[in-house]
Design an enzyme around this catalytic site. Structure first.
Site, PDB file in Angstrom:
ATOM      1  N   LYS A 192       4.516  -2.970  -8.764  1.00 20.98           N
ATOM      2  CA  LYS A 192       5.140  -2.947  -7.437  1.00 20.98           C
ATOM      3  C   LYS A 192       6.548  -2.384  -7.566  1.00 20.98           C
ATOM      4  O   LYS A 192       7.393  -2.963  -8.234  1.00 20.98           O
ATOM      5  CB  LYS A 192       5.177  -4.356  -6.836  1.00 20.98           C
ATOM      6  CG  LYS A 192       3.810  -4.943  -6.554  1.00 20.98           C
ATOM      7  CD  LYS A 192       3.880  -6.398  -6.153  1.00 20.98           C
ATOM      8  CE  LYS A 192       4.511  -6.570  -4.791  1.00 20.98           C
ATOM      9  NZ  LYS A 192       4.425  -7.981  -4.321  1.00 20.98           N
ATOM     10  N   SER A 240       5.034 -14.413   0.830  1.00 21.10           N
ATOM     11  CA  SER A 240       5.741 -14.380  -0.450  1.00 21.10           C
ATOM     12  C   SER A 240       6.983 -15.251  -0.362  1.00 21.10           C
ATOM     13  O   SER A 240       7.698 -15.218   0.641  1.00 21.10           O
ATOM     14  CB  SER A 240       6.160 -12.949  -0.794  1.00 21.10           C
ATOM     15  OG  SER A 240       5.035 -12.114  -0.956  1.00 21.10           O
ATOM     16  N   ARG A 258      -3.351  -3.814  -0.261  1.00 23.44           N
ATOM     17  CA  ARG A 258      -1.922  -3.505  -0.211  1.00 23.44           C
ATOM     18  C   ARG A 258      -1.722  -2.011  -0.415  1.00 23.44           C
ATOM     19  O   ARG A 258      -1.699  -1.518  -1.541  1.00 23.44           O
ATOM     20  CB  ARG A 258      -1.160  -4.297  -1.278  1.00 23.44           C
ATOM     21  CG  ARG A 258       0.354  -4.110  -1.217  1.00 23.44           C
ATOM     22  CD  ARG A 258       1.044  -4.883  -2.333  1.00 23.44           C
ATOM     23  NE  ARG A 258       2.500  -4.850  -2.199  1.00 23.44           N
ATOM     24  CZ  ARG A 258       3.283  -3.860  -2.638  1.00 23.44           C
ATOM     25  NH1 ARG A 258       2.734  -2.806  -3.263  1.00 23.44           N
ATOM     26  NH2 ARG A 258       4.596  -3.905  -2.465  1.00 23.44           N
TER      27      ARG A 258
END
Length: 227
Positions: A148, A119, A47
């Site tokens: 995040k 998600s 990510r």
């Protein structure tokens, strides 16, 4: 792999799920990933988002390095959101959020043989993802997290229980602020595994952190089966 991954295979992959990017690692991402794999990581998601994220050739170079480490360990390597990158390096799958490309379109692009994670923040999200061909759902943030900068509102473990009670049978992985002391609660609420970032990427010993978390997941899953 040419056919779809089975639900039982995916559940095994979700047990100790590492999410990693260059901007969230205490040391070089390759070192973190290699240590985590040695400690029992079962799936790695690349990510690369946020301030300071790599682009272009450096992005692809790091992705290939991490992918090679995963292949040596026999662990699938998936890419967050970037379908083009995933296809260009022949990654094992893609994970998308609710604000990314539609799951159904991603499934068409990546084919049946790659893992698709989505998600989900509600029962409705989960049902749409399942209809779009998701292999698993990432649920969270379960607890407050600073890893995040685009994280949504904290859900708490109750969202896992709600999804299971509503009939969602897809494999679930909890993410967001999960530490060793919270593993049992997440697993007993209905998750098949835990996804972590800072608990491993910021640990002084990434391998030992992964090893401890992996043991706790196994213990919690065994306890859930006998309870």
């Amino acid at each position: 792999m040419t056919g779809r991954w089975s639900a039982s295979q995916v559940r095994e992959l979700l047990r100790m799920y590492l999410v990693v990017g260059s901007q969230n690692c205490r040391s070089h991402p390759l070192e973190v990933v290699e240590e985590a794999l040695a400690g029992g990581a079962t799936l790695v998601q690349f990510r690369e988002k946020g301030p300071g994220a790599l682009r272009g050739a450096p992005l692809k170079e790091l992705a290939r390095e991490l992918q090679a480490a995963c292949r040596r360990a026999g662990v699938p390597f998936i890419v967050n959101d970037d379908v083009e990158l995933a296809l260009s390096i022949d990654a094992d799958g893609v994970h998308v959020g609710q604000d990314d490309e539609d799951a159904g379109r991603v499934r068409v692009r990546i084919g049946e043989g790659r893992i698709l994670g989505v998600s989900a923040h509600s029962v409705e999200d989960a049902r749409r993802a399942a209809a779009g061909g998701a292999d698993y759902l990432g649920i969270g943030p379960i607890y407050p997290t600073g890893s995040k900068d685009d994280a949504r509102a904290v859900q708490g473990p109750s969202i896992l229980r709600e999804l299971r009670a509503s009939g969602i049978e897809l494999p679930l992985v909890g993410i967001g602020g999960i530490t060793a002391s919270r593993v049992e609660e997440v697993i007993h609420a209905g998750a098949d595994g835990i996804a972590v970032i800072s608990a491993i990427t910021q640990a002084e010993a990434s391998g030992e952190a992964a090893r401890q978390l992996s043991r706790l997941v196994s213990h919690s899953l065994a306890g859930r089966l006998t309870s």
